[in-house]
Write a protein that holds these residues in place. Structure first.
Motif, PDB file in Angstrom:
ATOM      1  N   LYS A   1     -26.864   6.342  24.165  1.00  0.00           N
ATOM      2  CA  LYS A   1     -27.108   4.967  23.728  1.00  0.00           C
ATOM      3  C   LYS A   1     -26.222   4.625  22.533  1.00  0.00           C
ATOM      4  O   LYS A   1     -25.589   3.566  22.484  1.00  0.00           O
ATOM      5  N   GLU A   2     -26.136   5.556  21.557  1.00  0.00           N
ATOM      6  CA  GLU A   2     -25.342   5.308  20.354  1.00  0.00           C
ATOM      7  C   GLU A   2     -23.851   5.199  20.679  1.00  0.00           C
ATOM      8  O   GLU A   2     -23.142   4.337  20.156  1.00  0.00           O
ATOM      9  N   VAL A   3     -23.352   6.059  21.581  1.00  0.00           N
ATOM     10  CA  VAL A   3     -21.920   6.037  21.891  1.00  0.00           C
ATOM     11  C   VAL A   3     -21.547   4.765  22.636  1.00  0.00           C
ATOM     12  O   VAL A   3     -20.454   4.222  22.456  1.00  0.00           O
ATOM     13  N   ILE A   4     -22.440   4.227  23.514  1.00  0.00           N
ATOM     14  CA  ILE A   4     -22.154   2.960  24.191  1.00  0.00           C
ATOM     15  C   ILE A   4     -22.103   1.826  23.172  1.00  0.00           C
ATOM     16  O   ILE A   4     -21.247   0.945  23.243  1.00  0.00           O
ATOM     17  N   VAL A   5     -23.009   1.850  22.186  1.00  0.00           N
ATOM     18  CA  VAL A   5     -23.023   0.818  21.144  1.00  0.00           C
ATOM     19  C   VAL A   5     -21.707   0.850  20.362  1.00  0.00           C
ATOM     20  O   VAL A   5     -21.080  -0.183  20.106  1.00  0.00           O
ATOM     21  N   GLN A   6     -21.249   2.074  19.988  1.00  0.00           N
ATOM     22  CA  GLN A   6     -20.021   2.193  19.220  1.00  0.00           C
ATOM     23  C   GLN A   6     -18.799   1.750  20.034  1.00  0.00           C
ATOM     24  O   GLN A   6     -17.886   1.098  19.517  1.00  0.00           O
ATOM     25  N   LEU A   7     -18.797   2.107  21.339  1.00  0.00           N
ATOM     26  CA  LEU A   7     -17.675   1.699  22.190  1.00  0.00           C
ATOM     27  C   LEU A   7     -17.618   0.185  22.343  1.00  0.00           C
ATOM     28  O   LEU A   7     -16.547  -0.430  22.290  1.00  0.00           O
ATOM     29  N   ASP A   8     -18.800  -0.438  22.537  1.00  0.00           N
ATOM     30  CA  ASP A   8     -18.832  -1.879  22.785  1.00  0.00           C
ATOM     31  C   ASP A   8     -18.368  -2.667  21.565  1.00  0.00           C
ATOM     32  O   ASP A   8     -17.861  -3.772  21.699  1.00  0.00           O
TER      33      ASP A   8
END
Length: 587
Positions: A577-584
């Motif tokens: 969840k955190e890595v998708i937030v950072q990528l977006d």
């Protein structure tokens, strides 16, 4: 006859050895800086016999108070001959400023040699006691206790040193001394630097004049807070032998012992805060230049067999003032409290050496377990920037032992439907009516509520409007909230499968690929992780986020074939969840 011959031969050799050397004429003054009403002694020395026609300088801007007085000395030590003939003057300046004493000259066999000119700084007149031979005045002018610091504007956590020197001129002698008040280092971590053996006497300059000095004490100081920090003076009682200006029957100078208190000047250190720009989140106060290393002693084990993880920081800096990063291990690997080892040396140039923690781990179950990497950040005061070193991931393969039983935490128990007897009701066959009471709307409770309602709703509406405006202007916050909604959307299926290992990790990996497919417009399920890394780098995504994304993909693939608990699944879900937030935020 033989004795006379040897004596003549010795005198001849002595004379030849003296004549053979090149003659030099040197000049030396008792002080380079003085008041307008003070005097100084200047001595011209020639180191060879046979000099004629010594000519002193003009002494422009000076008046001759005494001299010249002449002296000759000759010695034979270990086969080496030395000779000196000197001319001494006592002079006093006639004006202030930077003055120059010109060159003196002397002739040797028709050749003229000259001394070097000397610069003298003349200041305002100073207070001179009625008796210039007062021992207390002489002691004050010829002995100085000085505190010298290596740096006055260090960073918080940066090491500096302070050195206490006792300067003594050639005119007086020191017979004894003792420290009466040691300096205080408030606001500093401090450690005394040992001076081994007898204190050596060195030659140096103080205020431009020649002195002998000894180093009494050294200390390493590391400021623990920013701002103005004071180093209190050191105080000493010193027994001094000073000339009285009189001589005995044989011409020897009569001295008098005086005990006098001396104090070093107070020193001010202005410590600077470490910069906020570029400060890593895991920074723990390390300041200096360091190396960081994490090592695993054994990667293949049996159950209940131990292995060790060594975390070591080496280099130069405030090694004693921060804690080492802590190693995190899976719950299936039992981790014991680390053993601390220090090899640290404190010197005037700072603290150097190494500090390490040694962890012992013992596996309980068969399987392959991942020990995540750990990062160490420090501030380099010379380069004035932060640096971060990250270790590699380690894997422990337990080849023998009990199997780890995983529990499906989301299993649902089916229950039979219970009939209560009130599921259906009969149709009513008759009705009963009652008279209703009517009341006036004016001055009723509803009337007052509706009357006051605008007064309440208007401030609330204004408050909500301002909040909405603030929220719409918060670009970073809106992007973060949008990214979190997007992460929940793609990970919703994986969240439903929490507790079911195979289904969960398949859904997690599928969600990551679907996200990239939607954002980048490429099919990522059929390409390698290296290709994914290249695509993200071309989109200007930072290396830390790319590394985290690839790590989640690797963990999803790795976890299908090793025992994983529900807690670890939850951790992997949060990481995804955190890595998708950072990528977006960056795409």
């Amino acid at each position: 006859m033989k004795l006379k011959f040897y004596i003549s031969l010795f005198i001849s050799l002595l004379s030849l050895s003296v004549i053979a050397q090149e003659a030099t004429l040197t000049s030396k003054v008792s002080k380079n800086k003085l008041g307008l009403n003070q005097r100084l002694r200047i001595e011209f020395s020639v180191d060879k016999q046979g000099g004629d026609n010594f000519t002193p300088p003009n002494f422009t801007n000076f008046k001759i108070v005494g001299g010249p007085s002449q002296s000759v000395s000759q010695s034979w030590i270990n086969g080496k001959v030395s000779f000196s003939q000197s001319y001494t003057y006592i002079i006093q300046p006639t004006r202030k400023g930077e003055l120059t004493i010109g060159a003196a000259s002397v002739e040797f066999g028709g050749k003229t040699i000259k001394s070097e000119p000397i610069k003298i700084i003349v200041l305002d007149a100073v207070e001179i006691p009625k008796d210039p031979n007062d021992p207390n005045y002489i002691a004050q002018q010829n002995i100085h206790l000085v505190a010298e610091i290596s740096k006055s504007r260090p960073y918080v956590g940066e090491g500096i040193y302070v050195e206490y020197r006792l300067y003594v001129s050639e005119n007086v002698s020191v017979y004894n001394y003792g420290v009466t008040e040691a300096p205080k280092y408030n606001g500093f971590w401090n450690q005394e630097i040992k001076i081994n053996g007898q204190l050596p006497v060195r030659k140096g300059k103080y205020n431009g004049e020649d002195y002998r000095y000894i180093t009494l004490q050294k200390a390493l100081l590391i400021p623990t807070k920013s701002g103005k920090l004071e180093i209190d003076p050191m105080k000493m009682d010193i027994v001094i032998g000073v000339p009285t200006g009189r001589a005995d029957f044989f011409g020897n100078v009569i001295t008098r012992n005086v005990t006098k208190e001396f104090s070093s000047a107070k020193k001010i250190i202005r410590a600077k805060d470490l910069p906020l720009e570029g400060k890593p989140a895991n920074f723990i106060g390390a300041v200096g230049d360091f190396n960081f290393d994490v090592a695993l002693s054994k990667g293949v084990l049996k159950a209940n067999e131990s292995s060790q993880i060594k975390v070591e920081i080496s280099g130069k800096g405030n090694l004693k003032l921060f804690e080492l990063p802590e190693i995190t291990t899976p719950v299936e690997l039992e981790k014991y409290q680390p053993e601390r080892k220090e090899k640290v040396r404190v010197a005037s140039n700072g603290i150097s050496g190494s500090v390490s923690d040694l962890y012992t781990i013992v596996p309980q179950y068969k399987g392959k377990y991942k020990i995540p990497n750990v990062s160490f950040s420090y501030f380099n005061p010379k380069e004035e920037k932060y640096k971060t070193i990250t270790s590699e991931d380690f894997y422990v393969d337990v080849i023998e032992g009990k199997e780890l039983v995983t529990v499906d935490t989301n299993s649902i128990k089916k229950q039979d439907v219970v009939v209560t007897g009130k599921n259906f009701r009969y149709i009513a066959t008759k009705s009963s009516f009652t008279t209703t009471e009517n009341s006036d709307f004016f001055k009723s409770n509803l009337f007052y509520v509706l009357l006051l309602l605008p007064l309440i709703t208007i401030p609330i509406g204004i408050f909500i409007a301002k909040k909405n405006e603030e929220r719409s202007n918060d670009i970073v916050g809106n992007r973060t909230r949008k990214a979190e909604r997007l992460a929940k959307k793609y990970l919703s299926e994986a969240q439903k499968q929490l507790g079911k290992k195979e289904a969960f990790y398949e859904a997690l990996e599928r969600a990551l690929h679907n996200y990239l497919k939607a954002k980048l417009g490429v099919e990522t399920a059929d390409i390698s992780k290296e290709k994914i890394t290249q695509i993200l780098e071309s989109k200007k995504v930072d290396n830390t986020t790319i590394h985290q994304f690839i790590e989640v993909l690797k963990s999803s693939d790795f976890a299908r074939y090793t025992p994983f608990t529900a807690t670890q699944m939850k951790e992997e879900f949060e990481r995804a969840k955190e890595v998708i937030v950072q990528l977006d935020k960056q795409l």
